[in-house]
Design a protein around this motif. Structure first.
Motif, short mmCIF file in Angstrom:
data_model
loop_
_atom_site.label_atom_id
_atom_site.label_comp_id
_atom_site.label_asym_id
_atom_site.label_seq_id
_atom_site.Cartn_x
_atom_site.Cartn_y
_atom_site.Cartn_z
N MET A 1 0.82 -1.19 0.00
CA MET A 1 0.00 0.00 0.00
C MET A 1 0.86 1.25 0.00
N THR A 2 2.07 1.16 0.52
CA THR A 2 2.96 2.33 0.52
C THR A 2 3.28 2.74 -0.90
N ALA A 3 3.52 1.78 -1.79
CA ALA A 3 3.79 2.10 -3.19
C ALA A 3 2.60 2.82 -3.81
N ALA A 4 1.39 2.39 -3.47
CA ALA A 4 0.19 3.04 -4.00
C ALA A 4 0.07 4.46 -3.47
N LYS A 5 0.33 4.67 -2.20
CA LYS A 5 0.25 6.01 -1.62
C LYS A 5 1.27 6.94 -2.25
N ILE A 6 2.48 6.44 -2.48
CA ILE A 6 3.52 7.27 -3.12
C ILE A 6 3.09 7.62 -4.53
N SER A 7 2.50 6.67 -5.23
CA SER A 7 2.05 6.92 -6.60
C SER A 7 1.00 8.02 -6.65
N ILE A 8 0.07 8.02 -5.70
CA ILE A 8 -1.00 9.02 -5.68
C ILE A 8 -0.48 10.39 -5.23
N LYS A 9 0.28 10.41 -4.15
CA LYS A 9 0.71 11.69 -3.57
C LYS A 9 1.86 12.33 -4.33
N GLU A 10 2.71 11.51 -4.96
CA GLU A 10 3.86 12.06 -5.68
C GLU A 10 3.73 11.74 -7.17
N ASN A 11 4.24 10.60 -7.56
CA ASN A 11 4.12 10.17 -8.95
C ASN A 11 4.50 8.69 -9.05
N ARG A 12 4.25 8.12 -10.21
CA ARG A 12 4.51 6.69 -10.41
C ARG A 12 6.00 6.39 -10.42
N ARG A 13 6.81 7.35 -10.86
CA ARG A 13 8.26 7.13 -10.89
C ARG A 13 8.79 6.90 -9.48
N ASN A 14 8.37 7.71 -8.54
CA ASN A 14 8.82 7.53 -7.16
C ASN A 14 8.29 6.22 -6.58
N ALA A 15 7.08 5.84 -6.97
CA ALA A 15 6.53 4.56 -6.52
C ALA A 15 7.36 3.41 -7.09
N LEU A 16 7.82 3.55 -8.33
CA LEU A 16 8.66 2.53 -8.94
C LEU A 16 10.01 2.46 -8.24
N LEU A 17 10.59 3.60 -7.89
CA LEU A 17 11.86 3.61 -7.15
C LEU A 17 11.70 2.92 -5.80
N PHE A 18 10.60 3.21 -5.13
CA PHE A 18 10.31 2.53 -3.86
C PHE A 18 10.22 1.03 -4.09
N SER A 19 9.50 0.62 -5.13
CA SER A 19 9.32 -0.79 -5.44
C SER A 19 10.65 -1.47 -5.77
N LEU A 20 11.54 -0.78 -6.45
CA LEU A 20 12.86 -1.35 -6.77
C LEU A 20 13.66 -1.59 -5.49
N GLY A 21 13.53 -0.70 -4.52
CA GLY A 21 14.17 -0.92 -3.23
C GLY A 21 13.60 -2.14 -2.54
N VAL A 22 12.29 -2.29 -2.59
CA VAL A 22 11.63 -3.44 -1.95
C VAL A 22 12.09 -4.74 -2.59
N ILE A 23 12.07 -4.81 -3.93
CA ILE A 23 12.40 -6.09 -4.57
C ILE A 23 13.87 -6.45 -4.41
N THR A 24 14.73 -5.46 -4.22
CA THR A 24 16.14 -5.74 -3.96
C THR A 24 16.27 -6.56 -2.67
N LEU B 1 3.36 -4.70 -6.52
CA LEU B 1 3.58 -3.31 -6.14
C LEU B 1 3.17 -2.35 -7.26
N ILE B 2 3.47 -2.72 -8.49
CA ILE B 2 3.05 -1.89 -9.63
C ILE B 2 1.53 -1.90 -9.76
N ALA B 3 0.92 -3.04 -9.55
CA ALA B 3 -0.54 -3.12 -9.61
C ALA B 3 -1.17 -2.26 -8.51
N TYR B 4 -0.62 -2.31 -7.31
CA TYR B 4 -1.11 -1.44 -6.23
C TYR B 4 -1.02 0.02 -6.63
#
Length: 184
Positions: A1-24, A140-143
């Motif tokens: 849900m954090t990735a979704a919140k970042i996507s809404i409040k900021e942008n999808r690029r930041n949500a993707l960066l967050f997701s890349l950190g998670v999958i690492t 995470l991308i789907a969220y």
């Protein structure tokens, strides 16, 4: 849900960066867990005890998600992040705090190995690590992508996710209980 919140409040690029950190971290945790499970697979006396402990843990998780988990109140003050790299490191940190993948992969791989469905060879381990990474990134991308729809049905979706997690852990508990009873 954090990735979704970042996507809404900021942008999808930041949500993707967050997701890349998670999958690492998820990939690293999965790899460590499977290597540990390979060691345990060579020591069957430890596996029996761990299966019983794992059964207890999964029963507790099942009970939690099916009967106890409730909606949490939103935070009063959202934190504003300015650095794009900070989102990647936030993903690393949050995924590092979630230690559930370690016992999950150890337990699941040992159980599947005992049924003959899994081998502790390099290709199997690489496949599992890759699958864990791809599956986590996909979710995470789907969220992040479908959060607006999910926000409208937030209570219903949270309830369904809790039941899904509870159902999965219940299934794992039943399989393990059958395995323990067959070994007796």
């Amino acid at each position: 849900m954090t990735a979704a919140k970042i996507s809404i409040k900021e942008n999808r690029r930041n949500a993707l960066l967050f997701s890349l950190g998670v999958i690492t971290i998820v990939g690293l945790q999965t790899n460590i867990a499977l290597l540990f499970a390979r060691y345990l697979d060579k020591h069957p006396e430890v596996i029996e005890m761990l299966q019983q402990v794992g059964l207890g843990i999964f029963i507790c998780i099942t009970i939690y998600f099916l009967f106890i988990a409730k909606e949490k109140k939103p935070a009063t003050q959202p934190i504003a992040y300015k650095s794009k790299r900070h989102r990647f490191f936030q993903g690393l940190l949050l995924a590092s705090l979630n230690l559930f993948p370690l016992p999950y992969w150890v337990y699941l791989s040992i159980t599947f190995s005992s049924f003959g469905w899994f081998e502790f060879s390099k290709p199997f381990i690489a496949f599992c690590v890759t699958g864990s990474i791809v599956g986590t990134l996909t979710m995470l991308i789907a969220y992040a992508h479908y959060f607006n729809y999910a926000k409208k049905k937030q209570q219903e979706i949270k309830l369904n996710i809790n039941y899904m997690i509870g159902g999965i852990t219940a299934l794992i508990s039943v399989i393990t209980l059958i395995k323990i009873l067959n070994d007796m």
